[in-house]
Scaffold this active site. Structure first.
Site, PDB file in Angstrom:
ATOM      1  N   TYR A 124      34.788  47.046  47.470  1.00 50.68           N
ATOM      2  CA  TYR A 124      33.325  47.043  47.415  1.00 50.68           C
ATOM      3  C   TYR A 124      32.701  47.972  48.458  1.00 50.68           C
ATOM      4  O   TYR A 124      31.530  47.868  48.764  1.00 50.68           O
ATOM      5  CB  TYR A 124      32.780  45.627  47.632  1.00 50.68           C
ATOM      6  CG  TYR A 124      33.107  44.636  46.530  1.00 50.68           C
ATOM      7  CD1 TYR A 124      33.818  45.018  45.402  1.00 50.68           C
ATOM      8  CD2 TYR A 124      32.700  43.322  46.615  1.00 50.68           C
ATOM      9  CE1 TYR A 124      34.126  44.116  44.404  1.00 50.68           C
ATOM     10  CE2 TYR A 124      32.994  42.404  45.626  1.00 50.68           C
ATOM     11  CZ  TYR A 124      33.711  42.806  44.521  1.00 50.68           C
ATOM     12  OH  TYR A 124      34.006  41.909  43.529  1.00 50.68           O
ATOM     13  N   LYS A 172      48.102  41.590  47.818  1.00 53.34           N
ATOM     14  CA  LYS A 172      48.886  42.137  46.700  1.00 53.34           C
ATOM     15  C   LYS A 172      49.753  43.258  47.264  1.00 53.34           C
ATOM     16  O   LYS A 172      49.777  44.396  46.753  1.00 53.34           O
ATOM     17  CB  LYS A 172      47.927  42.643  45.605  1.00 53.34           C
ATOM     18  CG  LYS A 172      48.595  43.034  44.304  1.00 53.34           C
ATOM     19  CD  LYS A 172      49.014  41.866  43.438  1.00 53.34           C
ATOM     20  CE  LYS A 172      49.817  42.323  42.261  1.00 53.34           C
ATOM     21  NZ  LYS A 172      50.318  41.221  41.419  1.00 53.34           N
ATOM     22  N   ASP A 205      47.981  36.672  42.423  1.00 54.70           N
ATOM     23  CA  ASP A 205      48.158  36.043  41.098  1.00 54.70           C
ATOM     24  C   ASP A 205      48.794  34.667  41.240  1.00 54.70           C
ATOM     25  O   ASP A 205      48.367  33.694  40.598  1.00 54.70           O
ATOM     26  CB  ASP A 205      48.933  36.943  40.127  1.00 54.70           C
ATOM     27  CG  ASP A 205      49.936  37.864  40.796  1.00 54.70           C
ATOM     28  OD1 ASP A 205      49.881  38.005  42.030  1.00 54.70           O
ATOM     29  OD2 ASP A 205      50.787  38.425  40.089  1.00 54.70           O
ATOM     30  N   ASP A 229      35.875  37.456  46.671  1.00 51.98           N
ATOM     31  CA  ASP A 229      34.744  37.238  45.766  1.00 51.98           C
ATOM     32  C   ASP A 229      35.182  36.318  44.624  1.00 51.98           C
ATOM     33  O   ASP A 229      34.510  35.350  44.263  1.00 51.98           O
ATOM     34  CB  ASP A 229      34.293  38.606  45.224  1.00 51.98           C
ATOM     35  CG  ASP A 229      32.963  38.539  44.511  1.00 51.98           C
ATOM     36  OD1 ASP A 229      32.301  37.483  44.590  1.00 51.98           O
ATOM     37  OD2 ASP A 229      32.579  39.535  43.877  1.00 51.98           O
TER      38      ASP A 229
END
Ligand code: NAI
Length: 335
Positions: A124, A172, A205, A229
Site C-alpha cells: 500500500y 510469505k 495461507d 488489512d
C-alpha cells in the site's frame, strides 16, 4: 483535570454514534473535553477540504483523537481520509483487537487476538506504474528495515506490557524471499530480546486456515500492511463483525482511535446504528490515557447490555434503537 481530545464525528451514522459515545463517556466521568472537527464528505461540501489543516493541527496539539467513519467521495482525486491521516501523522501501527463478547453469537467463544498491522508501507506504499505500450501494471511492495523494526518491536512491547504469552509473525517468506525474508529475519532478531514471550512465524495461507479452525491459539499477531488489512477483518468476523470491534492508528506521538466500519449511509439518521465499535475504540483510548477505572466501568456496562440481546440494536438481533441502547449502557454504569 479534563483531558482535551480531538473529535471527528464523521459522516452518515457518524454523528449519531458519536453522540452516543460522548454521552456514555460523560456520564461515566471520563472528564474529556472535545475539540470537534469535520473531515470527509461534509467537510468537503462545507469548506472544500477532506482533511482540514486545522484538524491536523488539533491532533498534533492534543495527541489523542477519536474518529467516527467518514464517507470518501467516489471519483478520481479523492484520497481517503484514513490514508491521509496515516501519512500526515506517520501513524505506523494499525491496532486491531478482536475479543469474544458476551451475548454476541459466533462460532468460537474464546477469541482474544490483538493484531498489529504495519500501516505505512508494503503493497500500500502507493508505488504503482502502468506501461501503456505493453499493457503492464505494476505495484511495488516496499518493506524497509526501519518500518519492519518499529512495528515488530511495538507488538513485542505490547505483549510484554499486557502480560501476553505469544507473538505470531505472519509472512510469505517462502515465495517473496527478499521482502518477507527481511521482515522475518528482523522478527527473529527482535524476538531474542524478549525471552519471556514465545515467538512463532506462520505463512499467511496457513494462518488463514488456522484462524478459522483454532483462533484460540493466537494472542498477539504482527504482519505487513496488505496481510494485516485482510487478517484484521477476518479476526473481526470471528467475534461478530466490524460493528463491535475497536480500532486505532498509532505512532509514538499520536493516537487516533476509530470505528473501522464505514459511514453506513443506508441507515443514517434512522436511530438504527450500533455505536459499539466506536465505544470500544473510546474504551481503548481511555486505557491509553491511563483512565483505567472509567474504561473498566464502561466496558462492564457495555458487556452487561450486550449479554441481554433484546436491549441491543437490530444488527445484533436486538430491538433497541441507537438512543435506547445508549440509555441501557448509561443505566448499567456503576456510580
Ligand atoms: P459500511 O460499513 O458503511 O456498511 C456496510 C453495511 O454494514 C451496511 O449495510 C451498513 O448499514 C452496515 N453497518 C455498518 N456499520 C454499522 C453500524 N455501526 N451499525 C449497524 N449497521 C452498520 O460500508 P460501505 O457501505 O462499503 O461504505 C459506506 C461509506 O463508508 C463509503 O463512503 C466508504 O468510503 C466509507 N468507509 C469509511 C470507513 C472509515 O471511515 N473508517 C471505513 C469503511 C468505509
Amino acid at each position: 483535570m479534563r483531558t482535551i481530545v480531538t473529535l471527528i464525528p464523521g459522516d452518515g451514522i457518524g454523528p449519531e454514534i458519536t453522540e452516543s459515545v460522548c454521552e456514555i463517556l460523560e456520564k461515566a466521568g471520563a472528564e474529556i473535553s472535545w475539540e470537534t472537527y469535520l473531515a470527509g464528505e461534509r467537510s468537503f461540501q462545507e469548506n472544500g477540504e477532506l482533511i482540514p489543516r486545522a484538524l491536523i493541527e488539533s491532533i498534533k496539539r492534543n495527541r489523542y483523537a477519536l474518529k467516527a467513519p467518514v464517507t470518501t467521495p467516489v471519483g478520481k482525486g479523492f484520497k481517503s481520509v484514513n490514508v491521509g491521516l496515516r501519512q500526515e501523522l506517520d501513524l505506523f501501527i494499525n491496532l486491531r483487537p478482536s475479543q469474544t463478547l458476551p451475548g454476541v453469537k459466533t462460532r468460537f467463544d474464546q477469541v482474544d487476538i490483538v493484531l498489529f498491522r504495519e500501516n505505512t508501507e508494503g503493497l500500500y506504499a502507493g508505488l504503482e506504474i502502468y506501461d501503456e505500450r505493453l499493457g503492464i501494471a505494476d505495484a511495488i511492495k516496499r518493506v524497509t528495515r526501519k518500518g519492519s523494526e518499529r512495528i515488530i518491536r511495538a507488538a513485542f512491547d505490547y505483549a510484554r506490557k499486557h502480560n501476553r504469552r505469544k507473538v505470531t509473525l505472519v509472512h510469505k517468506a517462502n515465495i517473496l524471499k527478499i521482502t518477507f525474508g527481511m521482515f522475518l529475519e528482523i522478527g527473529r532478531t527482535i524476538s531474542a530480546e524478549y525471552p519471556d514471550i514465545q515467538f512463532e512465524d506462520v505463512i499467511i495461507d496457513n494462518m488463514c486456515m488456522q484462524l478459522v479452525r483454532n483462533p484460540e491459539k493466537y494472542d498477539v499477531v504482527v504482519t505487513t500492511n496488505l496481510f494485516g488489512d485482510i487478517l484484521s477483518d477476518l479476526n473481526a468476523g470471528l467475534v461478530g463483525g466490524l460493528g463491535i470491534v475497536a480500532g486505532a492508528n498509532l505512532s509514538e506521538d499520536y493516537f487516533v482511535f476509530e470505528a473501522v466500519h464505514g459511514s453506513a449511509p443506508d441507515i443514517a439518521g434512522q436511530d438504527k446504528a450500533n455505536p459499539t465499535a466506536l465505544l470500544q475504540s473510546a474504551i481503548l483510548m481511555l486505557e491509553y490515557l491511563g483512565k483505567f477505572d472509567v474504561a473498566k466501568n464502561i466496558k462492564n456496562a457495555l458487556f452487561h447490555v450486550l449479554a441481554q440481546q433484546e436491549w441491543c440494536t437490530a444488527d445484533l438481533g436486538g430491538q433497541s434503537g441507537t438512543r435506547k441502547f445508549t440509555q441501557h449502557i448509561v443505566q448499567a454504569l456503576q456510580s
